[in-house]
Design an enzyme around this catalytic site. Structure first.
Site, PDB file in Angstrom:
ATOM      1  N   SER A 197     -19.596   5.254  -7.119  1.00 11.18           N
ATOM      2  CA  SER A 197     -20.303   6.524  -7.375  1.00 11.18           C
ATOM      3  C   SER A 197     -20.382   7.372  -6.116  1.00 11.18           C
ATOM      4  O   SER A 197     -21.338   8.096  -5.896  1.00 11.18           O
ATOM      5  CB  SER A 197     -21.709   6.230  -7.901  1.00 11.18           C
ATOM      6  OG  SER A 197     -21.623   5.470  -9.069  1.00 11.18           O
ATOM      7  N   ARG A 229      -3.854   4.435   4.763  1.00 13.84           N
ATOM      8  CA  ARG A 229      -4.445   3.838   3.552  1.00 13.84           C
ATOM      9  C   ARG A 229      -4.328   2.311   3.615  1.00 13.84           C
ATOM     10  O   ARG A 229      -5.206   1.594   3.169  1.00 13.84           O
ATOM     11  CB  ARG A 229      -3.751   4.362   2.295  1.00 13.84           C
ATOM     12  CG  ARG A 229      -3.977   5.853   2.044  1.00 13.84           C
ATOM     13  CD  ARG A 229      -3.254   6.297   0.785  1.00 13.84           C
ATOM     14  NE  ARG A 229      -3.369   7.729   0.539  1.00 13.84           N
ATOM     15  CZ  ARG A 229      -2.531   8.641   1.009  1.00 13.84           C
ATOM     16  NH1 ARG A 229      -1.512   8.285   1.778  1.00 13.84           N
ATOM     17  NH2 ARG A 229      -2.696   9.915   0.722  1.00 13.84           N
ATOM     18  N   ASN A 237     -10.861  -3.604   0.789  1.00 18.33           N
ATOM     19  CA  ASN A 237     -10.875  -3.121  -0.598  1.00 18.33           C
ATOM     20  C   ASN A 237     -10.369  -4.168  -1.597  1.00 18.33           C
ATOM     21  O   ASN A 237     -10.734  -4.131  -2.775  1.00 18.33           O
ATOM     22  CB  ASN A 237     -10.101  -1.806  -0.717  1.00 18.33           C
ATOM     23  CG  ASN A 237     -10.937  -0.645  -0.194  1.00 18.33           C
ATOM     24  OD1 ASN A 237     -12.128  -0.811   0.100  1.00 18.33           O
ATOM     25  ND2 ASN A 237     -10.337   0.527  -0.056  1.00 18.33           N
ATOM     26  N   HIS A 285       1.937   5.645  -2.947  1.00 16.30           N
ATOM     27  CA  HIS A 285       0.986   6.660  -2.472  1.00 16.30           C
ATOM     28  C   HIS A 285       0.689   6.382  -0.997  1.00 16.30           C
ATOM     29  O   HIS A 285      -0.389   5.945  -0.624  1.00 16.30           O
ATOM     30  CB  HIS A 285      -0.300   6.557  -3.303  1.00 16.30           C
ATOM     31  CG  HIS A 285      -1.326   7.591  -2.981  1.00 16.30           C
ATOM     32  ND1 HIS A 285      -1.059   8.934  -2.907  1.00 16.30           N
ATOM     33  CD2 HIS A 285      -2.661   7.471  -2.720  1.00 16.30           C
ATOM     34  CE1 HIS A 285      -2.173   9.593  -2.622  1.00 16.30           C
ATOM     35  NE2 HIS A 285      -3.155   8.726  -2.492  1.00 16.30           N
TER      36      HIS A 285
HETATM   37  C1  PYR Z   1      -5.836  10.941  -1.073  1.00 17.27           C
HETATM   38  O1  PYR Z   1      -6.557  11.915  -0.857  1.00 17.27           O
HETATM   39  O2  PYR Z   1      -4.608  11.001  -0.956  1.00 17.27           O
HETATM   40  C2  PYR Z   1      -6.424   9.704  -1.495  1.00 17.27           C
HETATM   41  O3  PYR Z   1      -5.727   8.716  -1.542  1.00 17.27           O
HETATM   42  C3  PYR Z   1      -7.832   9.692  -1.860  1.00 17.27           C
END
Ligand code: PYR
Length: 320
Positions: A11, A89, A96, A176
């Site tokens: 949240s 990341r 995580n 990503h």
């Molecule tokens: C980004 O902003 O790319 C995330 O992974 C949150």
């Protein structure tokens, strides 16, 4: 017909924004979950009080108890730690992964029929681990990244060409992370290939390369500017578009971190690929023709994701 139930695990800034968007769109009743006591309850109360002003009836509740997500139709997971300036990341993997383990168990025990969208980073590894820990079918667990990365790419292209973002269809594949693959050959301005538009507008190839690089580093640029935390408006908006595609059986083709087995030469990996999203979850991975250069860029990206999965397996015996 009973209202849909949307559970938001985590949240923080993305979770709160997700709740606001889902309520405004009347997507269903919303449960905000967090382990921090008081925080989801406080956000739920604050957001509920937007209802009379904005005119929504969605019920928003906050909880610290996984039992309250029972029967959720959609679960969106943002739980975990965001990166700080200077971090990648991937630096979040260890911390995580533990969070995702308890989230996976919470989903398995309370809403095993839900469609689950993961946003927690490092995304491609966390969505894989979440699927493993929850035991849900692969088509019901997906990662949100490609919609966000493509939106960043589209924004930069629209700015460069001075055209409406509505006319830009930009496309990013792969993991990503810094190796993601913005695909110029499939990106268009209302059907006009970006490379043709660049010639028309006098935009050089070097400038297009800069836009590709800025897209790859798009999340980090925001982390640096914010100084504390990562992006939340666009990540939340992206996940809501995916949830709407599922709930409305829209059959949208969106770039998502989907489970790929067989296509793109992959053998059981979550990574960003064009995916048909409908009532069946990730109904189909669409395999598109790529140039040799695009293929080799995608391979670099998928290799990076595989390395992260090996790291996950090294950290948690149950993932081996
Ligand atoms: C980004 O902003 O790319 C995330 O992974 C949150």
């Amino acid at each position: 017909m009973a209202r849909k139930k949307i559970a938001l695990i985590g949240s923080g800034m993305i979770g709160g924004t997700l709740a606001h968007l889902a309520a405004k769109k009347e997507m269903g009743d919303i449960v905000l979950f967090d382990i921090a006591e008081g925080m989801p309850q406080g956000k739920a109360l604050d957001l509920s009080q937007c209802g009379p002003i904005e005119g929504f009836d969605a019920k928003i509740t906050g909880t610290n108890d996984y039992a309250d997500i029972a029967g959720a139709d959609v679960v969106i997971v943002t739980a975990g730690v965001p990166r700080k300036p200077g971090m990648s990341r991937d630096d979040l993997l260890g911390i995580n992964l533990k969070v995702i383990k308890s989230v996976g168990e919470g989903i398995k025990n309370n809403c095993p029929d839900a469609f689950v969208i993961c946003i927690t980073n490092p995304l491609d590894a966390m969505v894989w681990a979440l699927r493993e820990f929850s035991g849900l079918p692969h088509n019901k667990v997906v990662g949100m990244a490609g919609v966000l990365d493509s939106a960043r790419f589209a924004t930069f292209l629209a700015w460069e060409f001075d055209v409406s973002v509505k006319d830009v269809n930009a496309f990013v594949l792969g993991g990503h992370g810094d190796t993601m693959v913005p695909v110029l050959s499939y990106s268009t301005i209302n059907g006009i290939p970006v490379k043709d538009m660049a010639k028309i507008k006098g935009v050089s190839e070097d400038r297009l390369d800069e836009i590709v690089k800025r897209t790859r580093a798009g999340g980090g640029e925001i982390v640096k500017l914010l100084g504390n935390g990562s992006a939340y408006y666009a990540p939340a908006t992206s996940a809501i578009a995916m949830a709407e595609a599922y709930l409305g059986d829209q059959k949208r083709i969106l770039p998502c971190a989907s489970y790929v087995e067989g296509k793109y030469g992959l053998d059981g990996l979550y990574v960003g690929v064009p995916t048909v999203l409908g009532a069946g979850g990730t109904e189909e991975v669409v395999e598109i023709e790529l140039s040799d250069e695009e293929k080799s860029n995608l391979k670099v990206s998928t290799d990076a994701v595989e390395e992260l999965l090996d790291a996950c397996k090294g950290l948690d015996e149950s993932l081996k």
